[in-house]
Design a protein around this motif. Structure first.
Motif, PDB file in Angstrom:
ATOM      1  N   GLN A   1      33.275  32.398  31.111  1.00 23.41           N
ATOM      2  CA  GLN A   1      32.234  33.181  31.483  1.00 23.41           C
ATOM      3  C   GLN A   1      32.971  33.027  32.692  1.00 23.41           C
ATOM      4  OE1 GLN A   1      30.229  30.807  30.075  1.00 23.41           O
ATOM      5  NE2 GLN A   1      30.412  32.302  28.543  1.00 23.41           N
ATOM      6  N   THR A   2      32.182  33.670  34.098  1.00 21.66           N
ATOM      7  CA  THR A   2      32.743  33.707  35.772  1.00 21.66           C
ATOM      8  C   THR A   2      32.439  32.242  35.524  1.00 21.66           C
ATOM      9  OG1 THR A   2      31.588  34.820  36.354  1.00 21.66           O
ATOM     10  CG2 THR A   2      32.580  36.349  35.917  1.00 21.66           C
ATOM     11  N   PRO A   3      32.958  31.485  37.253  1.00 24.31           N
ATOM     12  CA  PRO A   3      34.331  32.242  37.330  1.00 24.31           C
ATOM     13  C   PRO A   3      35.443  31.838  36.113  1.00 24.31           C
ATOM     14  CG  PRO A   3      34.040  29.824  38.343  1.00 24.31           C
ATOM     15  CD  PRO A   3      32.775  30.445  37.831  1.00 24.31           C
ATOM     16  N   TYR A   4      36.251  32.987  36.041  1.00 21.00           N
ATOM     17  CA  TYR A   4      37.604  32.879  35.216  1.00 21.00           C
ATOM     18  C   TYR A   4      38.210  31.596  35.442  1.00 21.00           C
ATOM     19  CZ  TYR A   4      34.720  37.008  32.947  1.00 21.00           C
ATOM     20  OH  TYR A   4      34.076  37.923  32.294  1.00 21.00           O
TER      21      TYR A   4
END
Length: 127
Positions: free
Chosen positions: A98-101
């Motif tokens: 998931q972000t942040p990647y």
């Protein structure tokens, strides 16, 4: 600074003279994972998505053995034998991250161990 070798039976054993991962301080260097079934040592059947899932599952197991998770990965290296699989690999990666990647590179290579179509390695930072 000392090195700690990371090993787990939840991921395939190394198929050469290397460790599954090495921890130095808060940084864990994770060796490449190809889509081997840890129970049999055989390459999984299926398309690039199935291979990527198995390799990411293997990577996750080594991360956990080192006291971290996929969310602690700072950098990923992806290796594919066909860059035409880029979109499929991205879709599978989105199932695991998931972000942040993490930072990432994707490189087309002429071949991978055991005839795999996908390999992933990583650098993880844990405290």
């Amino acid at each position: 600074m000392s090195r700690k070798i990371i090993q787990t039976d939840q991921a395939p054993a190394a198929i050469g003279p290397y460790s599954q991962a090495v921890r130095v301080g808060d940084t864990v260097y994770l060796s490449g994972q190809i889509p081997l079934d840890p129970a049999t040592g055989d390459l999984v059947d299926g398309d690039i998505a199935a291979q990527a899932r198995r390799a990411f599952d293997n990577l996750k197991a080594v991360c956990e053995a080192a006291g971290g998770s996929l969310g602690h990965i700072a950098r990923l290296g992806l290796y594919v034998t066909d860059l035409g699989d880029f979109a499929s690999v991205n879709a599978v990666m989105a199932e695991y991250f998931q972000t942040p990647y993490p930072a990432r590179s994707t490189i087309e290579v002429s071949g991978l161990p055991k005839g795999a179509a996908f390999e992933v390695d990583a650098v993880m930072v844990v405290s």
